[in-house]
Structures are given as C-alpha cells and as structure tokens.
Design a protein around this motif. Sequence first.
Motif, PDB file in Angstrom:
ATOM      1  N   ARG A 123      13.740  67.650 -28.623  1.00 14.21           N
ATOM      2  CA  ARG A 123      14.167  68.970 -29.119  1.00 14.21           C
ATOM      3  C   ARG A 123      15.490  69.436 -28.510  1.00 14.21           C
ATOM      4  O   ARG A 123      15.714  70.634 -28.324  1.00 14.21           O
ATOM      5  CB  ARG A 123      13.084  70.024 -28.851  1.00 14.21           C
ATOM      6  CG  ARG A 123      11.730  69.688 -29.455  1.00 14.21           C
ATOM      7  CD  ARG A 123      10.756  70.843 -29.292  1.00 14.21           C
ATOM      8  NE  ARG A 123       9.466  70.517 -29.856  1.00 14.21           N
ATOM      9  CZ  ARG A 123       8.460  69.981 -29.170  1.00 14.21           C
ATOM     10  NH1 ARG A 123       8.632  69.733 -27.885  1.00 14.21           N
ATOM     11  NH2 ARG A 123       7.315  69.711 -29.741  1.00 14.21           N
ATOM     12  N   ASN A 126      20.252  68.694 -32.796  1.00 15.27           N
ATOM     13  CA  ASN A 126      19.991  69.266 -34.115  1.00 15.27           C
ATOM     14  C   ASN A 126      19.508  68.223 -35.124  1.00 15.27           C
ATOM     15  O   ASN A 126      19.897  67.054 -35.054  1.00 15.27           O
ATOM     16  CB  ASN A 126      21.255  69.937 -34.655  1.00 15.27           C
ATOM     17  CG  ASN A 126      21.586  71.215 -33.918  1.00 15.27           C
ATOM     18  OD1 ASN A 126      20.694  71.900 -33.419  1.00 15.27           O
ATOM     19  ND2 ASN A 126      22.871  71.546 -33.829  1.00 15.27           N
ATOM     20  N   LYS A 205      13.559  82.055 -38.272  1.00 12.98           N
ATOM     21  CA  LYS A 205      14.281  81.476 -37.141  1.00 12.98           C
ATOM     22  C   LYS A 205      14.659  80.011 -37.386  1.00 12.98           C
ATOM     23  O   LYS A 205      15.505  79.449 -36.702  1.00 12.98           O
ATOM     24  CB  LYS A 205      13.404  81.611 -35.902  1.00 12.98           C
ATOM     25  CG  LYS A 205      13.983  81.148 -34.597  1.00 12.98           C
ATOM     26  CD  LYS A 205      12.965  81.430 -33.494  1.00 12.98           C
ATOM     27  CE  LYS A 205      13.273  80.655 -32.233  1.00 12.98           C
ATOM     28  NZ  LYS A 205      12.259  80.881 -31.194  1.00 12.98           N
ATOM     29  N   TRP A 207      12.180  77.356 -37.971  1.00 12.31           N
ATOM     30  CA  TRP A 207      11.156  76.387 -37.598  1.00 12.31           C
ATOM     31  C   TRP A 207      10.222  76.124 -38.766  1.00 12.31           C
ATOM     32  O   TRP A 207       9.699  77.047 -39.382  1.00 12.31           O
ATOM     33  CB  TRP A 207      10.319  76.899 -36.423  1.00 12.31           C
ATOM     34  CG  TRP A 207      10.960  76.736 -35.096  1.00 12.31           C
ATOM     35  CD1 TRP A 207      11.655  77.667 -34.388  1.00 12.31           C
ATOM     36  CD2 TRP A 207      10.963  75.550 -34.281  1.00 12.31           C
ATOM     37  NE1 TRP A 207      12.095  77.153 -33.202  1.00 12.31           N
ATOM     38  CE2 TRP A 207      11.684  75.856 -33.102  1.00 12.31           C
ATOM     39  CE3 TRP A 207      10.421  74.276 -34.432  1.00 12.31           C
ATOM     40  CZ2 TRP A 207      11.878  74.920 -32.085  1.00 12.31           C
ATOM     41  CZ3 TRP A 207      10.619  73.347 -33.425  1.00 12.31           C
ATOM     42  CH2 TRP A 207      11.341  73.672 -32.272  1.00 12.31           C
ATOM     43  N   ARG A 227      12.226  71.944 -35.767  1.00 12.85           N
ATOM     44  CA  ARG A 227      13.324  72.890 -35.976  1.00 12.85           C
ATOM     45  C   ARG A 227      14.247  72.310 -37.032  1.00 12.85           C
ATOM     46  O   ARG A 227      14.757  71.197 -36.894  1.00 12.85           O
ATOM     47  CB  ARG A 227      14.085  73.145 -34.683  1.00 12.85           C
ATOM     48  CG  ARG A 227      15.374  73.929 -34.912  1.00 12.85           C
ATOM     49  CD  ARG A 227      16.010  74.463 -33.666  1.00 12.85           C
ATOM     50  NE  ARG A 227      15.533  75.794 -33.307  1.00 12.85           N
ATOM     51  CZ  ARG A 227      15.832  76.909 -33.976  1.00 12.85           C
ATOM     52  NH1 ARG A 227      16.580  76.857 -35.063  1.00 12.85           N
ATOM     53  NH2 ARG A 227      15.382  78.074 -33.558  1.00 12.85           N
ATOM     54  N   GLU A 346      13.935  78.182 -25.759  1.00  8.49           N
ATOM     55  CA  GLU A 346      15.195  77.812 -26.395  1.00  8.49           C
ATOM     56  C   GLU A 346      16.078  79.049 -26.520  1.00  8.49           C
ATOM     57  O   GLU A 346      15.604  80.152 -26.800  1.00  8.49           O
ATOM     58  CB  GLU A 346      14.969  77.166 -27.770  1.00  8.49           C
ATOM     59  CG  GLU A 346      14.333  78.079 -28.800  1.00  8.49           C
ATOM     60  CD  GLU A 346      14.320  77.459 -30.193  1.00  8.49           C
ATOM     61  OE1 GLU A 346      14.738  76.300 -30.338  1.00  8.49           O
ATOM     62  OE2 GLU A 346      13.900  78.155 -31.134  1.00  8.49           O
ATOM     63  N   ASP A 372       6.809  80.745 -32.992  1.00 13.86           N
ATOM     64  CA  ASP A 372       8.170  80.344 -32.598  1.00 13.86           C
ATOM     65  C   ASP A 372       8.803  81.357 -31.653  1.00 13.86           C
ATOM     66  O   ASP A 372       9.916  81.163 -31.179  1.00 13.86           O
ATOM     67  CB  ASP A 372       9.054  80.095 -33.817  1.00 13.86           C
ATOM     68  CG  ASP A 372       9.381  81.370 -34.588  1.00 13.86           C
ATOM     69  OD1 ASP A 372       8.872  82.453 -34.214  1.00 13.86           O
ATOM     70  OD2 ASP A 372      10.138  81.289 -35.572  1.00 13.86           O
TER      71      ASP A 372
END
Length: 417
Positions: A123, A126, A205, A207, A227, A346, A372
């Motif tokens: 994670r 990207n 967001k 996710w 994500r 995050e 999330d």
Amino acid sequence: MKKRTSIIAAGVFLLIAGMLAWSLKSAHDNERNNSDGDGGSIESIADGEASENQTEKEAYELKIIEMDEQEKEETLKKLFSFMESCKNIYESTIKEGNTDEDALHGMIEVGAKKGLSVACGNRDYNLSNYEQVDAALRDALSGKEAEAEIYQVNTVGVFRYYHLAFNKKNELFVTSASAVFTEEMKPALSQLEKILAYQWEYTPKGWLIWEKALSRNQEMDMHIFCRVLPLDEQCRRITQEYVVPVSYFCNNLFLTDWDMSSLEKLEFNDLFEFLYAEEYGKRLENEAYGDGIPKQEFESVIGQYFDISVDDIEQYGRYDSAKGSYPFHAIGIRNRVQQLQPSFPEVVRCTENEDGTVTAYVEAVSIEEGMDCYYAHEVTLGRREDGRYVYVGNRVDRERSYCIPAYRARREFEGAE
C-alpha cells in the motif's frame, strides 16, 4: 319455590360457564391467528427468530459460484502472463522468499506498460492505470453493468488477480486467483475461486472495499481493501517516513493535542524506541537498556525529529543526572492498556502553511471494521534545510474519528519509575 329457584340458579351458572369458555377459546384463537398485534403469538415470534437466525447464518457463509473450464483457463492465462512479464525482476531480486520495495514497484510499472491495473500489497504505491477501474466503479454505482480487473504484487512473492463483475442489481461477483513462482521459476496456482460478495462500496476517498462474507470476528475477517484513487508523492512520503514508523501503539505522539508550547504532553521516553527504529532501521534491543537510555543516544535520536534544545529534552524526558541516562521501560503486558488499533494510517492530503510548516491530514484505516477512516488526526511538520521534517504539532480530529486508541504512559503503571 326453592326447587324452582335452584333450577334457575343452575341455569344461570351453566350460561355463565358457557360464555366464559367461549370467551377463553376466542381469545386463544385470536392469539394464534392474529400476527399483527403488539406482541404476536408465541409461534409467530419463534418463527421470526428462526428466520432471522437462518438469514444471519447464510450471511456468514461464503457464496461460491461454479466456474466453467473456459473461465478458469482465461483467469490463469491472465495471471500467469503477468507473472512471466515480471519474472526477470522477481528472479534477480528475490532473497529468502522476499522481494524489496524497488522490485515491487518495478513489477507494477511492467504491468502498467501493458495497460494493466496493478496494486502494491504494501500500500505504498499508486494503482497503475487506475482510471479504467475508477470508471467501471462509477458505472457500477450508477446501476450499470460493469467489469474491472486488478492485479497485485507483494513482498512475500504472491501474485494476485481479481476480476470484478457488477450487475444491475448492484451485486458484485469476484473471480480471484493467486499464484507463486516455484524453485524452477514456473508459475504455480495457489488459489482460485469465484464468489458473490456479501457487500461492497466505493468510498468518496477512493477505496474499493468488499466483504466476501459477513465477518464473524477479527480472526475471520473477510474484508478486501484496494485503494483506487492515487495519493500524491508528498502524502506517501510523509506517511511512510513520519507516520507509519510511530503509529499509535504504546506512545502518544499522534493521540493527543500538542504543539511546541506544550511539549510536556508528550511521553518522549515511550516514543524513543519508535524513532530509534526509524532512524537506524532496526529495533531497539530492550535488554541492553535495562538501566535507561544513555544521554547522548537519547538526545541524538529525539533531536533528529524535534527542533528542541538539550535542556528541554532533559526536562521532558526526565533525565537522571546521577545515572547519566533517561528512564526507559520496555513494553510488556503489564504496563500498557488495551488498544483498538487501526490497520494502517495514510496521509490523504497536505497543506502548506504561511509559516513554512506542512500540515498532513491523516486518516487511519480499519480493515476489520470495513472503514476507510477509523481514526483521524492532523500532524504539523517543519522542514529542515536537509529536506527532512521535524514534528511540531498534532491535533486529534474527534468529530471524524470513530475510535481514538487508548494510551497510558508506561511509567504510570505499578512498579515503573
């Protein structure tokens, strides 16, 4: 006269008894047949509970969908083809069953050039070609049929493939496969299945979250997180270098409101070992610090992450001049409180402030809760000339936090100094 009176009395008694019996029977029949009353009948309540228990039981069960041979072959072909394209990178960097971060990111870029959407299991990178997945998910949210494919790589050498199919009923069917390389560097299937997901969502967001079946507990958690929308590099750097290493376990750097005028709120002695691990890339050897942390070592580490004087470190770290060290208590089962921990934090965005500092907005994810944003806070960082950051403040976002992890300084427990 008395006889007549007795006969009349007897008749009245029989009449009353009959009416009472009819009334009781009518009430009993109504109780059996009328399920729309306030409480319902005993039978209807039992039937309702049985139906509810059956529904809950079914929710816990994984809904497996049979796959035909063609679908199996196509799934394996896609996964194995991606693995073959990553083979050179993987083989050259594999070490004791693990690959390093650069190798992972390199394999993601290989997939990206082939037009694939590849996620990093750690994670910290990207999703490549995220636009095509985002478009499919937005179609699904609007009630359209949609499909998407996601690949994943991780440091333990497991390669994964997900095919997501959404129908107009807002149902999600997931075909998933995982495989590893053998010692002969041949792809070998580990798992293959197709399911109807219990539920899914695509959060604002960014996710994608789906639950394979209703989760019974943390040990049997069935949530899958991916994500989709990207984070910028500054957010990722601050996350990996300044938030993840400290996190929320047995220290209060991110669990209380503080700034440079209220450093007394921080427990530097509990924080030290986490900053030490980040600074030196290894864990603190507790056995070597039974008599405390040597003065120079403690001040050197703290000074790397705070713009603070030695005098202040001595004050807030409770320096023992007689011993020439700072108190330290290793984490044990008797000197910490139970904490409900997020799965991982995050940084979702950063703001440049007029005084030159940066405020990083942190939202910690809880996989077990399927959230999330389980815990939220804002970390303010100051820049140094060498490009590093120092901590200058934190604020807990209580309105957006579902749960704030509990904390108590180790020195406050019985037997601690």
